[in-house]
Write a protein that holds these residues in place. Structure first.
Motif, PDB file in Angstrom:
ATOM      1  N   HIS A  63       0.821  -1.216   0.000  1.00 63.03           N
ATOM      2  CA  HIS A  63       0.000   0.000   0.000  1.00 63.03           C
ATOM      3  C   HIS A  63       0.858   1.272   0.000  1.00 63.03           C
ATOM      4  N   HIS A  64       2.152   1.139   0.335  1.00 63.67           N
ATOM      5  CA  HIS A  64       3.047   2.305   0.274  1.00 63.67           C
ATOM      6  C   HIS A  64       3.317   2.741  -1.166  1.00 63.67           C
ATOM      7  N   THR A  65       3.079   1.823  -2.124  1.00 65.13           N
ATOM      8  CA  THR A  65       3.540   2.072  -3.495  1.00 65.13           C
ATOM      9  C   THR A  65       2.555   2.874  -4.339  1.00 65.13           C
ATOM     10  N   GLY A  66       1.274   2.892  -3.933  1.00 67.25           N
ATOM     11  CA  GLY A  66       0.250   3.520  -4.776  1.00 67.25           C
ATOM     12  C   GLY A  66      -0.199   2.595  -5.897  1.00 67.25           C
ATOM     13  N   TYR A  67       0.369   1.374  -5.949  1.00 65.85           N
ATOM     14  CA  TYR A  67      -0.017   0.378  -6.957  1.00 65.85           C
ATOM     15  C   TYR A  67      -0.969  -0.674  -6.386  1.00 65.85           C
ATOM     16  N   ALA A  68      -1.283  -0.605  -5.080  1.00 67.79           N
ATOM     17  CA  ALA A  68      -2.111  -1.632  -4.450  1.00 67.79           C
ATOM     18  C   ALA A  68      -3.430  -1.044  -3.980  1.00 67.79           C
ATOM     19  N   TYR A 110      -7.499  -5.619 -16.762  1.00 62.53           N
ATOM     20  CA  TYR A 110      -7.257  -4.192 -16.490  1.00 62.53           C
ATOM     21  C   TYR A 110      -5.910  -3.974 -15.786  1.00 62.53           C
ATOM     22  N   GLY A 111      -5.117  -5.050 -15.720  1.00 60.07           N
ATOM     23  CA  GLY A 111      -3.754  -4.911 -15.204  1.00 60.07           C
ATOM     24  C   GLY A 111      -3.573  -5.259 -13.732  1.00 60.07           C
ATOM     25  N   PHE A 112      -4.617  -5.820 -13.095  1.00 61.51           N
ATOM     26  CA  PHE A 112      -4.520  -6.131 -11.649  1.00 61.51           C
ATOM     27  C   PHE A 112      -4.371  -7.639 -11.418  1.00 61.51           C
ATOM     28  N   ILE A 113      -3.667  -7.989 -10.351  1.00 61.74           N
ATOM     29  CA  ILE A 113      -3.570  -9.400  -9.946  1.00 61.74           C
ATOM     30  C   ILE A 113      -3.975  -9.547  -8.483  1.00 61.74           C
ATOM     31  N   VAL A 114      -4.454 -10.757  -8.149  1.00 61.86           N
ATOM     32  CA  VAL A 114      -4.610 -11.095  -6.728  1.00 61.86           C
ATOM     33  C   VAL A 114      -3.171 -11.291  -6.242  1.00 61.86           C
ATOM     34  N   ARG A 115      -2.692 -10.369  -5.436  1.00 59.32           N
ATOM     35  CA  ARG A 115      -1.262 -10.353  -5.108  1.00 59.32           C
ATOM     36  C   ARG A 115      -0.842 -11.491  -4.176  1.00 59.32           C
ATOM     37  N   TYR A 116      -1.788 -11.901  -3.289  1.00 60.54           N
ATOM     38  CA  TYR A 116      -1.472 -12.972  -2.344  1.00 60.54           C
ATOM     39  C   TYR A 116      -2.467 -14.113  -2.562  1.00 60.54           C
ATOM     40  N   HIS A 152      -7.071  -7.944  -1.861  1.00 63.50           N
ATOM     41  CA  HIS A 152      -5.896  -7.092  -2.124  1.00 63.50           C
ATOM     42  C   HIS A 152      -5.413  -7.279  -3.565  1.00 63.50           C
ATOM     43  N   PHE A 153      -5.522  -6.194  -4.352  1.00 68.44           N
ATOM     44  CA  PHE A 153      -5.128  -6.245  -5.753  1.00 68.44           C
ATOM     45  C   PHE A 153      -3.930  -5.346  -5.998  1.00 68.44           C
ATOM     46  N   ARG A 154      -3.080  -5.813  -6.888  1.00 63.48           N
ATOM     47  CA  ARG A 154      -1.863  -5.083  -7.218  1.00 63.48           C
ATOM     48  C   ARG A 154      -1.832  -4.816  -8.716  1.00 63.48           C
ATOM     49  N   TYR A 155      -1.565  -3.576  -9.077  1.00 65.37           N
ATOM     50  CA  TYR A 155      -1.462  -3.228 -10.491  1.00 65.37           C
ATOM     51  C   TYR A 155      -0.062  -3.552 -10.989  1.00 65.37           C
ATOM     52  N   VAL A 156       0.017  -4.360 -12.069  1.00 65.19           N
ATOM     53  CA  VAL A 156       1.325  -4.677 -12.681  1.00 65.19           C
ATOM     54  C   VAL A 156       1.295  -4.462 -14.195  1.00 65.19           C
ATOM     55  N   VAL A 215      -0.309  -6.828 -19.570  1.00 58.66           N
ATOM     56  CA  VAL A 215       0.420  -7.965 -20.152  1.00 58.66           C
ATOM     57  C   VAL A 215       0.884  -8.940 -19.062  1.00 58.66           C
ATOM     58  N   LEU A 216       1.550  -8.412 -18.056  1.00 57.74           N
ATOM     59  CA  LEU A 216       2.055  -9.284 -16.988  1.00 57.74           C
ATOM     60  C   LEU A 216       0.898  -9.860 -16.158  1.00 57.74           C
ATOM     61  N   ALA A 217      -0.118  -9.052 -15.883  1.00 51.67           N
ATOM     62  CA  ALA A 217      -1.257  -9.526 -15.084  1.00 51.67           C
ATOM     63  C   ALA A 217      -1.936 -10.721 -15.761  1.00 51.67           C
ATOM     64  N   MET A 218      -2.145 -10.637 -17.065  1.00 55.00           N
ATOM     65  CA  MET A 218      -2.797 -11.726 -17.798  1.00 55.00           C
ATOM     66  C   MET A 218      -1.943 -12.991 -17.743  1.00 55.00           C
ATOM     67  N   GLN A 219      -0.631 -12.817 -17.927  1.00 54.87           N
ATOM     68  CA  GLN A 219       0.238 -13.994 -17.986  1.00 54.87           C
ATOM     69  C   GLN A 219       0.426 -14.644 -16.613  1.00 54.87           C
ATOM     70  N   LEU A 220       0.546 -13.829 -15.571  1.00 54.40           N
ATOM     71  CA  LEU A 220       0.673 -14.393 -14.223  1.00 54.40           C
ATOM     72  C   LEU A 220      -0.584 -15.181 -13.876  1.00 54.40           C
ATOM     73  N   THR A 221      -1.746 -14.623 -14.222  1.00 58.13           N
ATOM     74  CA  THR A 221      -3.016 -15.265 -13.886  1.00 58.13           C
ATOM     75  C   THR A 221      -3.188 -16.572 -14.655  1.00 58.13           C
ATOM     76  N   GLU A 222      -2.919 -16.515 -15.961  1.00 53.97           N
ATOM     77  CA  GLU A 222      -3.057 -17.733 -16.777  1.00 53.97           C
ATOM     78  C   GLU A 222      -2.098 -18.827 -16.318  1.00 53.97           C
ATOM     79  N   ALA A 223      -0.887 -18.438 -15.930  1.00 52.73           N
ATOM     80  CA  ALA A 223       0.125 -19.425 -15.527  1.00 52.73           C
ATOM     81  C   ALA A 223       0.003 -19.796 -14.050  1.00 52.73           C
ATOM     82  N   ASP A 224      -0.946 -19.154 -13.342  1.00 50.28           N
ATOM     83  CA  ASP A 224      -1.131 -19.384 -11.916  1.00 50.28           C
ATOM     84  C   ASP A 224       0.164 -19.159 -11.125  1.00 50.28           C
TER      85      ASP A 224
END
Ligand code: ZN
Length: 269
Positions: free
Chosen positions: A176-181, A215-221, A237-241, A244-253
């Protein structure tokens, strides 16, 4: 006494001035083209990252730009920045370009901030969610390191050091310090008045886990990744990444930590 320069002296003067100008011009060309090249490398890298499911690895071999030392794509103001218990932020860290969250939110009398690019994506996500029948709210966004310290001290004062350690992340280690969460919750009047009344239903959590990566967010934990993230499953808790990366992280679990470890070995521990 020489009032006038000879033709010989004049031509030398011209040569010297010419050489100085040529050096400045040459330096300018090299400097600016390097800047353009680095800017391009950053964009290209973020768009090109690709997960190869056959070898279960990100295809980073060709991305020499990932290793340009002067351009840290995982740096402190990048959407791939990494924060964890093992990788705390500098105590003086403050994110760039925070703007007021204008979406429905908890504790609505208290201002809430996020990075401008993240807020834009979140607005799109909330609008699509609403069309699908899920009315959402933001329950927490940017939190400064000193806010986190106050929260931590408060837990120590009112409960105990052990309880604080269990429930409040050490100041400097919260995303939450980053402004991306952002923490997302179901919309309700009670939550709007008091963030401790907020709740994300399992149905909304499932909808968000499926749709937020577009939209660029992942379930971070994520669930099942606790040994890697070091944090219990947080469906809210969602994290913006970036998309492109959000889709690939999610698909690859995969958790963000797994990508960071592949890209910059040794960083997550
Ligand atoms: Zn959170």
């Amino acid at each position: 006494m020489q009032e006038h320069k000879t033709p010989h002296e004049t031509s030398w003067l011209f040569i010297i001035i010419f050489m100085i100008l040529a050096t400045i011009f040459g330096w300018f060309i090299v400097y600016t083209s390097r800047g353009v090249e680095l800017m391009y490398a950053e964009t290209a890298t973020i768009e090109q990252v690709r997960y190869d499911s056959s070898i279960q690895k990100f295809d980073l071999a060709d991305s020499s730009s990932l290793h340009v030392p002067s351009l840290d794509v995982y740096g402190l103001n990048q959407s791939w920045m990494y924060v964890s218990e093992a990788a705390p932020l500098p105590k003086t860290y403050e994110p760039a370009e925070l703007v007021d969250v204008t979406l429905p939110r908890a504790d609505k009398e208290v201002p809430m901030k996020l990075r401008a690019d993240v807020l834009k994506r979140l607005e799109q996500l909330f609008s699509v969610a609403k069309q699908d029948g899920n009315e959402l709210m933001v329950s927490s966004a940017y939190r400064s390191i000193s806010d986190q310290q106050e929260l931590y001290d408060d837990f120590v004062r009112t409960r105990s050091e052990a309880v604080a350690k269990q429930y409040v992340l050490t100041p400097g280690t919260s995303e939450h310090h980053t402004g991306y969460a952002v923490d997302i919750t179901d919309a309700s009047v009670r939550c709007e008045q008091d963030s401790s009344e907020c709740n994300l239903s399992p149905a909304s959590a499932t909808w968000l886990a499926t749709n937020s990566p577009k939209y660029g967010f992942i379930v971070r934990y994520p669930s099942g990744k606790e040994p890697i993230t070091g944090i219990a499953h947080e469906p809210w808790h969602f994290r913006y990444v970036g998309v492109v990366l959000a889709m690939q992280l999610t698909e690859a679990d995969l958790a963000l930590d797994e990508f960071i470890e592949q890209a910059t070995p040794g960083r997550i521990r």
